[in-house]
Write a protein that holds these residues in place. Structure first.
Motif, short mmCIF file in Angstrom:
data_model
loop_
_atom_site.label_atom_id
_atom_site.label_comp_id
_atom_site.label_asym_id
_atom_site.label_seq_id
_atom_site.Cartn_x
_atom_site.Cartn_y
_atom_site.Cartn_z
N SER A 54 35.38 36.52 52.53
CA SER A 54 34.75 36.72 51.25
C SER A 54 35.04 37.60 51.07
O SER A 54 36.34 38.90 51.64
N LEU A 55 35.44 38.66 50.18
CA LEU A 55 36.14 40.06 49.29
C LEU A 55 35.35 41.32 49.15
O LEU A 55 35.43 40.68 47.39
N PRO A 56 35.35 41.87 49.05
CA PRO A 56 34.24 43.26 48.66
C PRO A 56 35.02 42.94 47.02
O PRO A 56 35.77 43.75 47.26
N VAL A 57 34.09 43.64 46.08
CA VAL A 57 35.10 44.07 44.46
C VAL A 57 34.45 45.10 43.86
O VAL A 57 32.84 45.16 44.21
N VAL A 58 34.48 46.21 43.41
CA VAL A 58 34.06 47.25 43.05
C VAL A 58 34.86 47.27 41.65
O VAL A 58 35.55 46.75 41.26
N PHE A 59 33.53 47.53 40.17
CA PHE A 59 33.92 46.99 38.98
C PHE A 59 32.99 47.85 38.22
O PHE A 59 31.98 47.89 39.08
N GLU A 60 33.66 49.26 37.54
CA GLU A 60 33.10 49.74 36.48
C GLU A 60 32.76 49.55 35.38
O GLU A 60 34.27 49.62 34.50
N GLY A 61 31.92 49.83 34.43
CA GLY A 61 32.09 48.13 32.61
C GLY A 61 30.96 47.84 33.21
O GLY A 61 29.73 47.80 34.13
N LEU A 62 30.40 47.04 31.60
CA LEU A 62 29.54 46.11 31.51
C LEU A 62 29.94 44.98 32.26
O LEU A 62 31.24 44.31 32.46
N LEU A 63 28.76 44.00 32.67
CA LEU A 63 29.63 42.77 33.52
C LEU A 63 28.97 41.66 32.12
O LEU A 63 28.21 41.87 31.78
N PRO A 64 30.12 40.30 32.30
CA PRO A 64 29.33 39.55 30.88
C PRO A 64 27.93 38.64 31.56
O PRO A 64 27.53 39.50 32.39
N ASP A 65 27.28 39.18 30.55
CA ASP A 65 25.58 38.18 30.47
C ASP A 65 25.55 37.66 31.65
O ASP A 65 24.52 36.78 32.31
N LEU A 66 26.72 35.96 31.59
CA LEU A 66 26.64 34.75 32.40
C LEU A 66 27.08 35.65 34.17
O LEU A 66 26.27 34.53 34.88
N PHE A 67 27.50 36.59 34.42
CA PHE A 67 27.44 37.23 35.63
C PHE A 67 26.37 37.33 36.47
O PHE A 67 24.82 38.08 35.98
N ARG A 68 26.22 36.54 37.57
CA ARG A 68 25.24 36.59 38.81
C ARG A 68 25.38 36.19 39.76
O ARG A 68 26.18 35.28 39.88
N GLU A 69 24.65 35.91 41.30
CA GLU A 69 24.48 35.74 42.54
C GLU A 69 24.62 34.58 42.01
O GLU A 69 23.94 33.21 41.89
N GLY A 70 25.60 33.94 42.98
CA GLY A 70 25.54 32.44 43.40
C GLY A 70 26.37 31.46 42.20
O GLY A 70 27.05 30.13 42.39
N GLN A 71 26.88 32.92 41.09
CA GLN A 71 27.95 31.45 39.67
C GLN A 71 29.69 32.42 40.09
O GLN A 71 29.72 33.00 40.74
N GLY A 72 30.30 31.69 39.57
CA GLY A 72 31.52 31.27 39.34
C GLY A 72 32.80 32.42 38.39
O GLY A 72 31.78 33.22 36.80
N VAL A 73 33.20 33.38 39.30
CA VAL A 73 33.82 34.55 38.39
C VAL A 73 35.02 34.70 38.40
O VAL A 73 35.49 34.49 39.95
N VAL A 74 35.70 35.34 37.43
CA VAL A 74 37.30 35.89 38.30
C VAL A 74 36.73 37.37 37.47
O VAL A 74 36.95 37.36 36.60
N THR A 75 37.99 37.66 38.60
CA THR A 75 38.38 39.26 37.90
C THR A 75 39.77 39.62 38.02
O THR A 75 40.02 38.63 38.71
N GLU A 76 39.58 40.64 37.49
CA GLU A 76 41.51 40.82 37.58
C GLU A 76 41.49 42.34 38.43
O GLU A 76 41.06 43.06 36.98
N GLY A 77 42.75 42.88 38.40
CA GLY A 77 43.05 43.94 38.79
C GLY A 77 43.35 43.84 39.87
O GLY A 77 44.36 43.31 40.01
N ARG A 78 43.29 44.98 41.06
CA ARG A 78 44.38 45.11 41.84
C ARG A 78 43.49 45.42 43.39
O ARG A 78 42.00 45.78 43.37
N MET A 79 44.41 44.68 44.45
CA MET A 79 44.28 45.38 45.91
C MET A 79 43.75 46.56 46.16
O MET A 79 45.02 47.06 45.99
N GLY A 80 43.26 47.58 46.95
CA GLY A 80 43.39 49.24 47.30
C GLY A 80 42.37 49.00 48.44
O GLY A 80 40.98 48.61 48.68
N ASP A 81 42.47 49.57 50.15
CA ASP A 81 42.56 49.91 51.39
C ASP A 81 41.24 48.41 51.43
O ASP A 81 39.95 48.74 51.37
#
Length: 146
Positions: A82-109
């Protein structure tokens, strides 16, 4: 040397130059052709993440979503890591636990700082790489992905 031979040499040299340029571009973009990386690939350092913008894909871990105003903390898993993710903004309507997701960004600490979150579009869809990773870890509970 006749005009026809000279023209033929220029055409051959031009095609050779275009072929070389295309080969160089494709070899430079070879790692960026991947649609996303799994948490296991990132955690096991199979992907150079230092200063690079990458895509992370997997399932949103159950019980991991914490919303604090516009800031959202959640974990993306492939069943093995598992990898922790931090996102600031509005999530898509289909976003919920147990569902597939693709995130774009950078690794930091040790935390993935997402600038964009894409939720899966269909109840039957799961990326092939995520399905294979879930099968390897023994967490797969479904049919073969389409």
């Amino acid at each position: 040397m006749t005009r026809k031979k000279r023209r033929l040499y220029f055409v051959i040299l031009g095609l050779l130059a275009i072929g070389t340029a295309a080969a160089l571009v494709l070899s430079a973009l070879r790692q960026d052709i991947v649609f996303f990386f799994s948490p296991s690939e990132i955690m096991e350092a199979k992907v150079p993440t230092e200063g690079r913008r990458i895509r992370l894909g997997g399932l949103v871990e159950q019980g991991s979503v914490v919303k604090q105003g516009a800031l959202v903390h959640f974990k993306v898993t492939d069943g093995a890591h598992s990898l922790p993710v931090v996102f600031e903004g509005l999530l898509p309507d289909l976003f919920r636990e147990g569902q597939g997701v693709v995130t774009e960004g950078r690794m930091g600490d040790g935390v993935f700082m997402a600038s964009e979150v894409l939720a899966k579009h269909d109840e039957n869809y799961m990326p092939k790489e995520v399905a294979e990773s879930l099968k390897k870890s023994g967490h797969w509970q479904g049919e073969q992905p389409k």
